[in-house]
Design an enzyme around this catalytic site. Sequence first.
Site: not given
Length: 180
Positions: A65, A141, A165
């Site tokens: 990420k 996310s 997330s």
Amino acid sequence: MSKDLQFPWSAGTAPARVEAALSRIAEDKAVEAVFTKPLVERARAQAKAASGKTSPLAGALVSVKALFDVAGEVTTAATQVLRNDPPAVADAPCIAALSDAGAVFVGLTNMSEFAYSGIGINPHYGTPDNPAYPGGVPGGSTSGGAVSVALGLCDIAIGSDTGGSLRIPAAFTGITGFKP
């Protein structure tokens, strides 16, 4: 560890699998919003080095990420505001541990800007398409990470999970998310 455990990756197959993933990332329009930046040279070097590792993670293709520090890369958090910051001088501890274990980092994955959304959209880097429901949002996310695994580009995605997330995009895309 049991010798009976089987993994879909190995140190020996890492170089060919990296090249296949990098080729798809470069050429397939369907994956263009999954990564904010492929880590081409690092992936190739790590794939080659994985052959000397005995860890169960040796040769596993991993997406990271864009919220985690990766040495030599700007930690953008998928926003334009941070794009001109200096690159990270060291890997985040979890990234360093995975690297030591022989994991191969394919690229930095897209995410909701600043990890501030549960639906996975990003106005700057695009929104990864949901492979389980084409045309749908991927959840967020950690949207790019979940999609990278769901598409078979990576075996594992490293993300964050404060309020879902990681688990939300995993559920949206049909994979498993784990918050330890």
